[in-house]
Motif scaffolding. Structure first.
Motif, PDB file in Angstrom:
ATOM      1  N   ILE A   1     -13.646  -0.555 106.014  1.00  0.00           N
ATOM      2  CA  ILE A   1     -14.650  -0.637 107.070  1.00  0.00           C
ATOM      3  C   ILE A   1     -15.309   0.732 107.176  1.00  0.00           C
ATOM      4  O   ILE A   1     -14.637   1.752 107.127  1.00  0.00           O
ATOM      5  N   GLY A   2     -16.623   0.760 107.329  1.00  0.00           N
ATOM      6  CA  GLY A   2     -17.314   2.037 107.469  1.00  0.00           C
ATOM      7  C   GLY A   2     -18.813   1.859 107.396  1.00  0.00           C
ATOM      8  O   GLY A   2     -19.339   0.767 107.609  1.00  0.00           O
ATOM      9  N   THR A   3     -19.507   2.945 107.069  1.00  0.00           N
ATOM     10  CA  THR A   3     -20.960   2.926 106.930  1.00  0.00           C
ATOM     11  C   THR A   3     -21.315   3.108 105.464  1.00  0.00           C
ATOM     12  O   THR A   3     -20.859   4.050 104.819  1.00  0.00           O
ATOM     13  N   PHE A   4     -22.126   2.205 104.929  1.00  0.00           N
ATOM     14  CA  PHE A   4     -22.510   2.156 103.524  1.00  0.00           C
ATOM     15  C   PHE A   4     -23.682   3.102 103.265  1.00  0.00           C
ATOM     16  O   PHE A   4     -24.669   3.075 103.994  1.00  0.00           O
ATOM     17  N   TYR A   5     -23.555   3.935 102.251  1.00  0.00           N
ATOM     18  CA  TYR A   5     -24.649   4.819 101.832  1.00  0.00           C
ATOM     19  C   TYR A   5     -24.854   4.683 100.334  1.00  0.00           C
ATOM     20  O   TYR A   5     -23.900   4.691  99.560  1.00  0.00           O
ATOM     21  N   ARG A   6     -26.105   4.580  99.925  1.00  0.00           N
ATOM     22  CA  ARG A   6     -26.428   4.476  98.497  1.00  0.00           C
ATOM     23  C   ARG A   6     -26.552   5.841  97.831  1.00  0.00           C
ATOM     24  O   ARG A   6     -26.584   5.931  96.617  1.00  0.00           O
ATOM     25  N   LYS A   7     -26.636   6.925  98.624  1.00  0.00           N
ATOM     26  CA  LYS A   7     -26.796   8.275  98.098  1.00  0.00           C
ATOM     27  C   LYS A   7     -25.613   9.147  98.519  1.00  0.00           C
ATOM     28  O   LYS A   7     -25.063   8.952  99.589  1.00  0.00           O
ATOM     29  N   PRO A   8     -25.286  10.164  97.700  1.00  0.00           N
ATOM     30  CA  PRO A   8     -24.213  11.075  98.093  1.00  0.00           C
ATOM     31  C   PRO A   8     -24.635  11.997  99.239  1.00  0.00           C
ATOM     32  O   PRO A   8     -23.800  12.481  99.990  1.00  0.00           O
ATOM     33  N   ALA A   9     -25.928  12.227  99.380  1.00  0.00           N
ATOM     34  CA  ALA A   9     -26.484  13.063 100.448  1.00  0.00           C
ATOM     35  C   ALA A   9     -27.945  12.657 100.645  1.00  0.00           C
ATOM     36  O   ALA A   9     -28.560  12.110  99.721  1.00  0.00           O
ATOM     37  N   PRO A  10     -28.525  12.930 101.803  1.00  0.00           N
ATOM     38  CA  PRO A  10     -29.907  12.509 102.048  1.00  0.00           C
ATOM     39  C   PRO A  10     -30.915  13.054 101.033  1.00  0.00           C
ATOM     40  O   PRO A  10     -31.904  12.393 100.735  1.00  0.00           O
ATOM     41  N   ASP A  11     -30.662  14.234 100.485  1.00  0.00           N
ATOM     42  CA  ASP A  11     -31.601  14.842  99.545  1.00  0.00           C
ATOM     43  C   ASP A  11     -31.269  14.543  98.082  1.00  0.00           C
ATOM     44  O   ASP A  11     -31.917  15.051  97.181  1.00  0.00           O
ATOM     45  N   LYS A  12     -30.280  13.699  97.827  1.00  0.00           N
ATOM     46  CA  LYS A  12     -29.853  13.366  96.458  1.00  0.00           C
ATOM     47  C   LYS A  12     -30.412  11.999  96.050  1.00  0.00           C
ATOM     48  O   LYS A  12     -30.913  11.241  96.870  1.00  0.00           O
ATOM     49  N   ASP A  13     -30.291  11.688  94.756  1.00  0.00           N
ATOM     50  CA  ASP A  13     -30.741  10.408  94.230  1.00  0.00           C
ATOM     51  C   ASP A  13     -29.726   9.301  94.522  1.00  0.00           C
ATOM     52  O   ASP A  13     -28.536   9.564  94.701  1.00  0.00           O
ATOM     53  N   ILE A  14     -30.215   8.065  94.487  1.00  0.00           N
ATOM     54  CA  ILE A  14     -29.369   6.887  94.695  1.00  0.00           C
ATOM     55  C   ILE A  14     -28.385   6.770  93.529  1.00  0.00           C
ATOM     56  O   ILE A  14     -28.725   7.044  92.386  1.00  0.00           O
ATOM     57  N   PHE A  15     -27.145   6.345  93.849  1.00  0.00           N
ATOM     58  CA  PHE A  15     -26.123   6.181  92.805  1.00  0.00           C
ATOM     59  C   PHE A  15     -26.555   5.163  91.758  1.00  0.00           C
ATOM     60  O   PHE A  15     -26.539   5.449  90.564  1.00  0.00           O
ATOM     61  N   VAL A  16     -26.886   3.935  92.185  1.00  0.00           N
ATOM     62  CA  VAL A  16     -27.299   2.876  91.260  1.00  0.00           C
ATOM     63  C   VAL A  16     -28.441   2.068  91.858  1.00  0.00           C
ATOM     64  O   VAL A  16     -28.514   1.863  93.062  1.00  0.00           O
ATOM     65  N   ASN A  17     -29.334   1.603  90.988  1.00  0.00           N
ATOM     66  CA  ASN A  17     -30.436   0.733  91.371  1.00  0.00           C
ATOM     67  C   ASN A  17     -30.264  -0.608  90.676  1.00  0.00           C
ATOM     68  O   ASN A  17     -29.479  -0.727  89.726  1.00  0.00           O
ATOM     69  N   VAL A  18     -31.030  -1.596  91.097  1.00  0.00           N
ATOM     70  CA  VAL A  18     -31.030  -2.885  90.423  1.00  0.00           C
ATOM     71  C   VAL A  18     -31.492  -2.659  88.983  1.00  0.00           C
ATOM     72  O   VAL A  18     -32.469  -1.961  88.740  1.00  0.00           O
ATOM     73  N   GLY A  19     -30.755  -3.218  88.043  1.00  0.00           N
ATOM     74  CA  GLY A  19     -31.074  -3.059  86.623  1.00  0.00           C
ATOM     75  C   GLY A  19     -30.275  -1.970  85.938  1.00  0.00           C
ATOM     76  O   GLY A  19     -30.253  -1.896  84.708  1.00  0.00           O
ATOM     77  N   ASP A  20     -29.606  -1.108  86.694  1.00  0.00           N
ATOM     78  CA  ASP A  20     -28.802  -0.032  86.106  1.00  0.00           C
ATOM     79  C   ASP A  20     -27.510  -0.598  85.525  1.00  0.00           C
ATOM     80  O   ASP A  20     -26.926  -1.530  86.063  1.00  0.00           O
ATOM     81  N   GLU A  21     -27.069   0.002  84.431  1.00  0.00           N
ATOM     82  CA  GLU A  21     -25.789  -0.347  83.831  1.00  0.00           C
ATOM     83  C   GLU A  21     -24.691   0.459  84.524  1.00  0.00           C
ATOM     84  O   GLU A  21     -24.861   1.651  84.785  1.00  0.00           O
ATOM     85  N   VAL A  22     -23.574  -0.203  84.825  1.00  0.00           N
ATOM     86  CA  VAL A  22     -22.423   0.476  85.405  1.00  0.00           C
ATOM     87  C   VAL A  22     -21.221   0.234  84.496  1.00  0.00           C
ATOM     88  O   VAL A  22     -21.156  -0.763  83.787  1.00  0.00           O
ATOM     89  N   SER A  23     -20.304   1.169  84.525  1.00  0.00           N
ATOM     90  CA  SER A  23     -19.060   1.018  83.774  1.00  0.00           C
ATOM     91  C   SER A  23     -17.899   1.197  84.738  1.00  0.00           C
ATOM     92  O   SER A  23     -18.074   1.651  85.874  1.00  0.00           O
ATOM     93  N   VAL A  24     -16.721   0.839  84.279  1.00  0.00           N
ATOM     94  CA  VAL A  24     -15.534   0.964  85.115  1.00  0.00           C
ATOM     95  C   VAL A  24     -15.367   2.431  85.514  1.00  0.00           C
ATOM     96  O   VAL A  24     -15.413   3.323  84.676  1.00  0.00           O
TER      97      VAL A  24
END
Length: 160
Positions: free
Chosen positions: A90-113
């Motif tokens: 439980i918590g607050t979801f953030y897509r970025k590590p910090a407000p001035d940083k880039d998003i971790f993943v976008n739609v279409g990005d490849e992810v690995s384990v």
């Protein structure tokens, strides 16, 4: 009490379906409140009824268009092969590590384990959430900076 103990306590509280737990020692105090104590269970069916009823009323005058049913079936069939990355806490979801940083993943990005896909803030601690599967991000299911619950779907991934 370390972060793993706190995470385990949060998981236990959410699985136990209680609304509030207080844990206190000589040096440490924590209170965990969840809507799982019965409020959410009563609220969700009401919301579904309110949203479902107007849609059925709108479809009835339209003489139940035949193309609408196959489109829905195709969406369900496409989603069946997708894998969901869920929130481990439980918590607050953030897509970025910090407000001035880039998003971790976008739609279409490849992810690995093991690739970090988001951060969840719980009790002023930022926990990196890693992908447990390899594939392509198909959909982000949660808006940035919104609260999430334990086991809530966050991302849809196509493992193929």
């Amino acid at each position: 009490m370390d972060i793993k103990d706190i995470q385990n306590l949060i998981k236990f509280v959410s699985k136990a379906e209680v609304s509030e737990v207080k844990y206190k020692t000589k040096d440490f105090e924590i209170t965990i409140k969840t809507p799982l104590g019965g409020c959410e269970t009563n609220y969700m069916p009401q919301q579904a009824v309110y949203h479902t009823a107007p849609q059925q009323q709108q479809m009835a005058p339209a003489a139940a268009n035949a193309p609408a049913a196959p489109a829905t079936t195709e969406t369900v069939a496409d989603d069946s092969k997708l894998v969901t990355i869920k929130s481990p806490m439980i918590g607050t979801f953030y897509r970025k590590p910090a407000p001035d940083k880039d998003i971790f993943v976008n739609v279409g990005d490849e992810v690995s384990v093991g690739k970090v896909v988001c951060v969840i803030e719980a009790m002023k601690l930022f926990n990196q959430i890693e992908s447990e599967i390899s594939g392509k991000i198909v959909k982000v299911l949660v808006d940035d900076a919104t609260p999430v619950e334990y086991d809530q779907p966050l991302f849809l991934v196509d493992p193929s």
